[in-house]
Design a protein around this motif. Structure first.
Motif, PDB file in Angstrom:
ATOM      1  N   ARG A  16      28.277   7.098  29.711  1.00  0.00           N
ATOM      2  CA  ARG A  16      29.488   7.888  29.428  1.00  0.00           C
ATOM      3  C   ARG A  16      29.365   8.406  27.997  1.00  0.00           C
ATOM      4  NH1 ARG A  16      34.889   4.966  28.830  1.00  0.00           N
ATOM      5  NH2 ARG A  16      36.025   6.724  27.933  1.00  0.00           N
ATOM      6  N   ILE A  17      29.000   9.671  27.889  1.00  0.00           N
ATOM      7  CA  ILE A  17      28.648  10.229  26.588  1.00  0.00           C
ATOM      8  C   ILE A  17      29.896  10.676  25.822  1.00  0.00           C
ATOM      9  CG2 ILE A  17      27.424  12.155  25.486  1.00  0.00           C
ATOM     10  CD1 ILE A  17      25.230  11.661  27.573  1.00  0.00           C
ATOM     11  N   ALA A  18      29.952  10.280  24.543  1.00  0.00           N
ATOM     12  CA  ALA A  18      31.087  10.633  23.685  1.00  0.00           C
ATOM     13  C   ALA A  18      30.739  11.800  22.771  1.00  0.00           C
ATOM     14  CB  ALA A  18      31.505   9.415  22.855  1.00  0.00           C
ATOM     15  N   TYR A  19      29.467  11.945  22.437  1.00  0.00           N
ATOM     16  CA  TYR A  19      29.027  13.018  21.534  1.00  0.00           C
ATOM     17  C   TYR A  19      27.516  13.107  21.615  1.00  0.00           C
ATOM     18  CZ  TYR A  19      27.679  15.557  17.374  1.00  0.00           C
ATOM     19  OH  TYR A  19      27.121  16.486  16.541  1.00  0.00           O
ATOM     20  N   GLN A  20      26.993  14.344  21.487  1.00  0.00           N
ATOM     21  CA  GLN A  20      25.552  14.449  21.246  1.00  0.00           C
ATOM     22  C   GLN A  20      25.211  15.745  20.546  1.00  0.00           C
ATOM     23  OE1 GLN A  20      22.621  14.769  24.420  1.00  0.00           O
ATOM     24  NE2 GLN A  20      24.247  15.273  25.878  1.00  0.00           N
ATOM     25  N   ASP A  21      24.128  15.711  19.789  1.00  0.00           N
ATOM     26  CA  ASP A  21      23.540  16.913  19.206  1.00  0.00           C
ATOM     27  C   ASP A  21      22.027  16.734  19.269  1.00  0.00           C
ATOM     28  OD1 ASP A  21      22.785  15.315  17.001  1.00  0.00           O
ATOM     29  OD2 ASP A  21      24.527  15.891  15.820  1.00  0.00           O
ATOM     30  N   ASP A  22      21.287  17.551  18.524  1.00  0.00           N
ATOM     31  CA  ASP A  22      19.823  17.482  18.619  1.00  0.00           C
ATOM     32  C   ASP A  22      19.268  16.123  18.204  1.00  0.00           C
ATOM     33  OD1 ASP A  22      19.733  20.021  19.494  1.00  0.00           O
ATOM     34  OD2 ASP A  22      19.066  20.912  17.598  1.00  0.00           O
ATOM     35  N   ALA A  23      19.931  15.481  17.248  1.00  0.00           N
ATOM     36  CA  ALA A  23      19.366  14.285  16.634  1.00  0.00           C
ATOM     37  C   ALA A  23      19.968  12.986  17.127  1.00  0.00           C
ATOM     38  CB  ALA A  23      19.538  14.368  15.109  1.00  0.00           C
ATOM     39  N   MET A  24      21.199  13.022  17.660  1.00  0.00           N
ATOM     40  CA  MET A  24      21.842  11.749  18.006  1.00  0.00           C
ATOM     41  C   MET A  24      22.663  11.834  19.275  1.00  0.00           C
ATOM     42  SD  MET A  24      24.774  11.307  15.139  1.00  0.00           S
ATOM     43  CE  MET A  24      24.450  12.530  13.899  1.00  0.00           C
ATOM     44  N   LEU A  25      22.979  10.640  19.761  1.00  0.00           N
ATOM     45  CA  LEU A  25      23.755  10.486  20.986  1.00  0.00           C
ATOM     46  C   LEU A  25      24.754   9.348  20.766  1.00  0.00           C
ATOM     47  CD1 LEU A  25      23.918  11.236  24.081  1.00  0.00           C
ATOM     48  CD2 LEU A  25      22.287   9.388  24.469  1.00  0.00           C
ATOM     49  N   ALA A  26      25.983   9.552  21.227  1.00  0.00           N
ATOM     50  CA  ALA A  26      26.987   8.481  21.192  1.00  0.00           C
ATOM     51  C   ALA A  26      27.495   8.283  22.615  1.00  0.00           C
ATOM     52  CB  ALA A  26      28.132   8.854  20.260  1.00  0.00           C
ATOM     53  N   PHE A  27      27.535   7.018  23.042  1.00  0.00           N
ATOM     54  CA  PHE A  27      27.973   6.733  24.418  1.00  0.00           C
ATOM     55  C   PHE A  27      28.717   5.407  24.447  1.00  0.00           C
ATOM     56  CE2 PHE A  27      24.563   3.630  25.233  1.00  0.00           C
ATOM     57  CZ  PHE A  27      23.595   4.031  24.306  1.00  0.00           C
ATOM     58  N   HIS A  28      29.568   5.263  25.467  1.00  0.00           N
ATOM     59  CA  HIS A  28      30.400   4.068  25.574  1.00  0.00           C
ATOM     60  C   HIS A  28      29.567   2.874  26.040  1.00  0.00           C
ATOM     61  CE1 HIS A  28      34.315   6.064  24.890  1.00  0.00           C
ATOM     62  NE2 HIS A  28      33.634   7.125  25.286  1.00  0.00           N
ATOM     63  N   ASP A  29      29.794   1.743  25.384  1.00  0.00           N
ATOM     64  CA  ASP A  29      29.073   0.513  25.723  1.00  0.00           C
ATOM     65  C   ASP A  29      29.444   0.063  27.141  1.00  0.00           C
ATOM     66  OD1 ASP A  29      27.645  -1.861  23.767  1.00  0.00           O
ATOM     67  OD2 ASP A  29      28.414  -2.495  25.726  1.00  0.00           O
ATOM     68  N   ILE A  30      28.455  -0.413  27.875  1.00  0.00           N
ATOM     69  CA  ILE A  30      28.668  -0.847  29.260  1.00  0.00           C
ATOM     70  C   ILE A  30      29.469  -2.150  29.327  1.00  0.00           C
ATOM     71  CG2 ILE A  30      26.607  -2.303  29.600  1.00  0.00           C
ATOM     72  CD1 ILE A  30      26.073  -0.685  32.174  1.00  0.00           C
ATOM     73  N   ASN A  31      29.473  -2.896  28.248  1.00  0.00           N
ATOM     74  CA  ASN A  31      30.187  -4.189  28.197  1.00  0.00           C
ATOM     75  C   ASN A  31      31.057  -4.219  26.936  1.00  0.00           C
ATOM     76  OD1 ASN A  31      30.942  -6.860  28.620  1.00  0.00           O
ATOM     77  ND2 ASN A  31      29.111  -7.674  27.610  1.00  0.00           N
ATOM     78  N   PRO A  32      32.140  -3.435  26.948  1.00  0.00           N
ATOM     79  CA  PRO A  32      32.892  -3.202  25.706  1.00  0.00           C
ATOM     80  C   PRO A  32      33.520  -4.471  25.131  1.00  0.00           C
ATOM     81  CG  PRO A  32      34.038  -2.243  27.607  1.00  0.00           C
ATOM     82  CD  PRO A  32      32.690  -2.689  28.095  1.00  0.00           C
ATOM     83  N   GLN A  33      33.416  -4.599  23.815  1.00  0.00           N
ATOM     84  CA  GLN A  33      33.984  -5.750  23.107  1.00  0.00           C
ATOM     85  C   GLN A  33      35.364  -5.438  22.536  1.00  0.00           C
ATOM     86  OE1 GLN A  33      32.406  -8.776  23.282  1.00  0.00           O
ATOM     87  NE2 GLN A  33      31.169  -7.570  24.707  1.00  0.00           N
ATOM     88  N   GLY A  34      35.918  -4.317  22.933  1.00  0.00           N
ATOM     89  CA  GLY A  34      37.256  -3.919  22.517  1.00  0.00           C
ATOM     90  C   GLY A  34      37.655  -2.732  23.366  1.00  0.00           C
ATOM     91  N   PRO A  35      38.926  -2.273  23.226  1.00  0.00           N
ATOM     92  CA  PRO A  35      39.362  -1.093  23.995  1.00  0.00           C
ATOM     93  C   PRO A  35      38.463   0.119  23.762  1.00  0.00           C
ATOM     94  CG  PRO A  35      41.263  -2.237  23.073  1.00  0.00           C
ATOM     95  CD  PRO A  35      40.035  -2.918  22.502  1.00  0.00           C
TER      96      PRO A  35
END
Ligand code: 5GP
Ligand code: ZN
Length: 113
Positions: A16-35
């Motif tokens: 579940r991608i939250a952000y991406q550009d050429d250099a990086m990717l942000a995605f939701h952890d599969i086992n979230p430790q918080g909301p």
């Protein structure tokens, strides 16, 4: 060498991608430790914080600033959040592709467990 997060970068493993550009990717952890629990990673494989060189300084700075931008976008900036790099057995480092954890949305204990 197969790397789970390189597979996510390549789109061969879904996330579940939250952000991406050429250099990086942000995605939701599969086992979230918080909301909210998002992992921010460079697309290029770097094994851990111990493998960083001065050539990575700009990349790592933008990783941290992306995480803070996401904290605002996710509504965490008022109440607070935590940014964490784990390394090694004592910290439970389990995926050997460097990642910055953004965790928030609940009261976080200190010291961490
Ligand atoms: P570490 O303990 O290495 O700092 O964190 C690795 C993180 O990756 C853990 O929080 C774990 O839940 C997360 N993780 C492991 N496998 C997957 C996966 O396949 N997809 C996603 N989105 N997160 C994963
Ligand atoms: Zn990798």
């Amino acid at each position: 060498m197969s790397c789970l997060f390189c597979e996510i970068v390549a789109g061969r493993i879904p996330a579940r991608i939250a952000y991406q550009d050429d250099a990086m990717l942000a995605f939701h952890d599969i086992n979230p430790q918080g909301p909210i629990h998002i992992l921010v990673i460079p697309k290029r494989h770097i094994t851990s914080v111990l493998d960083l060189t001065p050539a990575d300084d700009e990349l790592m700075g933008s990783l941290v600033r992306r995480a803070t931008a996401l904290s605002r976008a996710e509504g965490l900036a008022d109440r607070g959040f935590r940014l964490v790099f784990n390394y090694g057995e004592d910290a439970g480092y389990s995926v050997y592709h460097i990642h910055l954890h953004l965790v928030g949305g609940r009261k976080l204990g200190w010291p961490p467990g």
